[in-house]
Write a protein that holds these residues in place. Structure first.
Motif, mmCIF file in Angstrom:
data_model
loop_
_atom_site.group_PDB
_atom_site.id
_atom_site.type_symbol
_atom_site.label_atom_id
_atom_site.label_comp_id
_atom_site.label_asym_id
_atom_site.label_seq_id
_atom_site.Cartn_x
_atom_site.Cartn_y
_atom_site.Cartn_z
ATOM 1 N N UNK A 1 0.590 0.240 1.627
ATOM 2 C CA UNK A 1 1.922 0.387 1.260
ATOM 3 C C UNK A 1 1.514 1.433 0.219
ATOM 4 N N UNK A 2 0.714 0.493 -0.642
ATOM 5 C CA UNK A 2 1.203 1.350 -2.211
ATOM 6 C C UNK A 2 -0.764 1.102 -2.607
ATOM 7 N N UNK A 3 -1.014 2.625 -3.530
ATOM 8 C CA UNK A 3 -2.164 1.866 -4.644
ATOM 9 C C UNK A 3 -1.911 2.219 -6.107
ATOM 10 N N UNK B 1 -12.830 4.117 -12.786
ATOM 11 C CA UNK B 1 -11.749 3.356 -12.415
ATOM 12 C C UNK B 1 -12.595 1.807 -12.372
ATOM 13 N N UNK B 2 -12.296 1.003 -12.831
ATOM 14 C CA UNK B 2 -13.107 0.068 -12.512
ATOM 15 C C UNK B 2 -12.345 -1.213 -11.985
ATOM 16 N N UNK B 3 -10.828 -0.809 -12.118
ATOM 17 C CA UNK B 3 -10.142 -2.197 -11.388
ATOM 18 C C UNK B 3 -8.622 -1.304 -10.691
ATOM 19 N N UNK B 4 -8.310 -1.899 -9.752
ATOM 20 C CA UNK B 4 -7.215 -1.133 -8.416
ATOM 21 C C UNK B 4 -6.624 -2.125 -7.795
ATOM 22 N N UNK B 5 -5.445 -2.058 -7.966
ATOM 23 C CA UNK B 5 -4.666 -2.940 -6.705
ATOM 24 C C UNK B 5 -3.874 -1.955 -5.227
ATOM 25 N N UNK B 6 -4.366 -2.459 -3.924
ATOM 26 C CA UNK B 6 -3.831 -1.879 -2.556
ATOM 27 C C UNK B 6 -3.009 -2.975 -2.559
ATOM 28 N N UNK B 7 -1.397 -2.095 -2.325
ATOM 29 C CA UNK B 7 -0.691 -3.408 -1.469
ATOM 30 C C UNK B 7 -0.423 -2.495 0.145
ATOM 31 N N UNK B 8 -0.280 -4.288 1.076
ATOM 32 C CA UNK B 8 -0.327 -4.412 2.095
ATOM 33 C C UNK B 8 1.292 -5.010 2.215
ATOM 34 N N UNK B 9 1.868 -4.279 3.515
ATOM 35 C CA UNK B 9 2.865 -4.941 4.138
ATOM 36 C C UNK B 9 2.743 -5.824 4.698
ATOM 37 N N UNK B 10 3.359 -7.214 4.753
ATOM 38 C CA UNK B 10 2.408 -8.740 5.246
ATOM 39 C C UNK B 10 2.993 -8.176 6.852
ATOM 40 N N UNK B 11 4.100 -7.847 6.926
ATOM 41 C CA UNK B 11 4.697 -7.409 8.680
ATOM 42 C C UNK B 11 3.911 -6.883 8.911
ATOM 43 N N UNK C 1 -1.030 -11.153 -6.824
ATOM 44 C CA UNK C 1 -0.306 -10.914 -6.896
ATOM 45 C C UNK C 1 1.212 -10.964 -5.086
ATOM 46 N N UNK C 2 2.135 -11.453 -5.200
ATOM 47 C CA UNK C 2 3.002 -11.165 -3.805
ATOM 48 C C UNK C 2 4.177 -10.359 -4.323
ATOM 49 N N UNK C 3 4.731 -9.627 -3.844
ATOM 50 C CA UNK C 3 5.848 -8.679 -4.123
ATOM 51 C C UNK C 3 6.988 -8.713 -2.837
ATOM 52 N N UNK C 4 8.514 -8.373 -3.708
ATOM 53 C CA UNK C 4 9.021 -8.550 -2.453
ATOM 54 C C UNK C 4 10.293 -6.996 -2.861
ATOM 55 N N UNK C 5 9.294 -5.702 -2.140
ATOM 56 C CA UNK C 5 10.021 -4.309 -2.562
ATOM 57 C C UNK C 5 10.938 -4.112 -1.276
ATOM 58 N N UNK C 6 12.184 -3.420 -1.276
ATOM 59 C CA UNK C 6 12.881 -3.025 -0.746
ATOM 60 C C UNK C 6 13.278 -4.145 0.496
ATOM 61 N N UNK C 7 13.274 -5.299 0.632
ATOM 62 C CA UNK C 7 13.014 -5.707 1.565
ATOM 63 C C UNK C 7 11.802 -6.279 2.176
ATOM 64 N N UNK C 8 10.499 -6.142 2.208
ATOM 65 C CA UNK C 8 9.222 -5.864 2.182
ATOM 66 C C UNK C 8 8.614 -6.744 2.068
ATOM 67 N N UNK C 9 7.600 -7.617 2.151
ATOM 68 C CA UNK C 9 6.523 -8.653 1.025
ATOM 69 C C UNK C 9 5.183 -8.467 1.005
ATOM 70 N N UNK C 10 4.587 -7.180 0.379
ATOM 71 C CA UNK C 10 4.234 -6.753 -0.379
ATOM 72 C C UNK C 10 2.410 -7.591 -0.898
#
Length: 216
Positions: free
Chosen positions: A170-172, A155-165, A132-141
């Motif tokens: 950004x997060x795990x 742990x079978x799965x996890x998500x890492x968020x990357x600031x596109x700019x 997924x893509x999310x807009x968080x605090x004005x940032x596209x993650x």
């Protein structure tokens, strides 16, 4: 001890077992962009949030931490506890107990994964999938899903968020079977700061009344 368990959980969140599976090219390119950016810095200073949530149990806990990295060396502050790695030994300093534990770092020991891997833990051994893509605090993650190929992985799965700019991590996020959601979110990221080498050196004279427990 509570702090020790939390340190162990955070470090465990930073790794999985080896994976051999098909990776989506777009996801892999984003991962490589992040790694290239991280490796270009001489040092990094970050502030982060450790967030634990369970809606069914009405639980939400947030803990702030700070981390300074220079090469393999690091200085981590979390929940009133400091952990220092000078390149050879790990020093865990607990003011509340006036205790310091010193242990030797063994790179071959997977149980001793350090915060120096925090921004590049996903470099090898993972399958990457666009999510997924999310807009968080004005940032596209843009989220990338990491999938463990080992059926016995805790742990079978996890998500890492990357600031596109910025191309920074950004997060795990990891969701457990008991509906508990754990997130480590980077609140502030400052590369190439004027960090002194002395910051990553342990000086026992600064802790005259502490009990020092040398494990190695």
């Amino acid at each position: 001890m509570k702090n020790t368990r939390l340190f162990s959980l955070i470090f465990f969140l930073m790794t999985f077992l080896t994976v051999s599976a098909q990776t989506e090219p777009q996801a892999e390119k984003m991962i490589q962009d992040v790694l290239k950016k991280v490796k270009s810095y001489d040092n990094i200073q970050i502030k982060f949030l450790y967030i634990l949530e369970n809606e069914a149990e009405d639980i939400k806990q947030e803990t702030r931490g700070g981390l300074k990295l220079k090469g393999e060396k690091y200085l981590l502050n979390l929940m009133g506890t400091t952990q220092l790695f000078d390149g050879q030994k790990i020093y865990t300093i607990i003011p509340e107990d006036e205790e310091i534990t010193i242990s030797k770092y063994v790179p071959e020991d997977d149980n001793q994964l350090t915060p120096s891997k925090m921004l590049s833990f996903f470099e090898e051994g993972y399958m990457y999938k666009m999510d997924k893509v999310e807009n968080l605090d004005g940032r596209k993650i843009q989220y990338i899903k990491l999938i463990a190929n080992d059926e016995n992985a805790q742990m079978q799965e996890a998500l890492i968020g990357i600031d596109q700019m910025t191309k920074h991590l950004f997060n795990l996020i990891q969701e457990q079977d008991n509906n508990t959601r754990i997130e480590i979110r980077i609140a502030e990221f400052k590369p190439n700061q004027p960090l002194s080498d002395n910051m990553f050196s342990f000086d026992a004279s600064r802790y005259p009344d502490y009990y020092i427990n040398e494990l190695d």
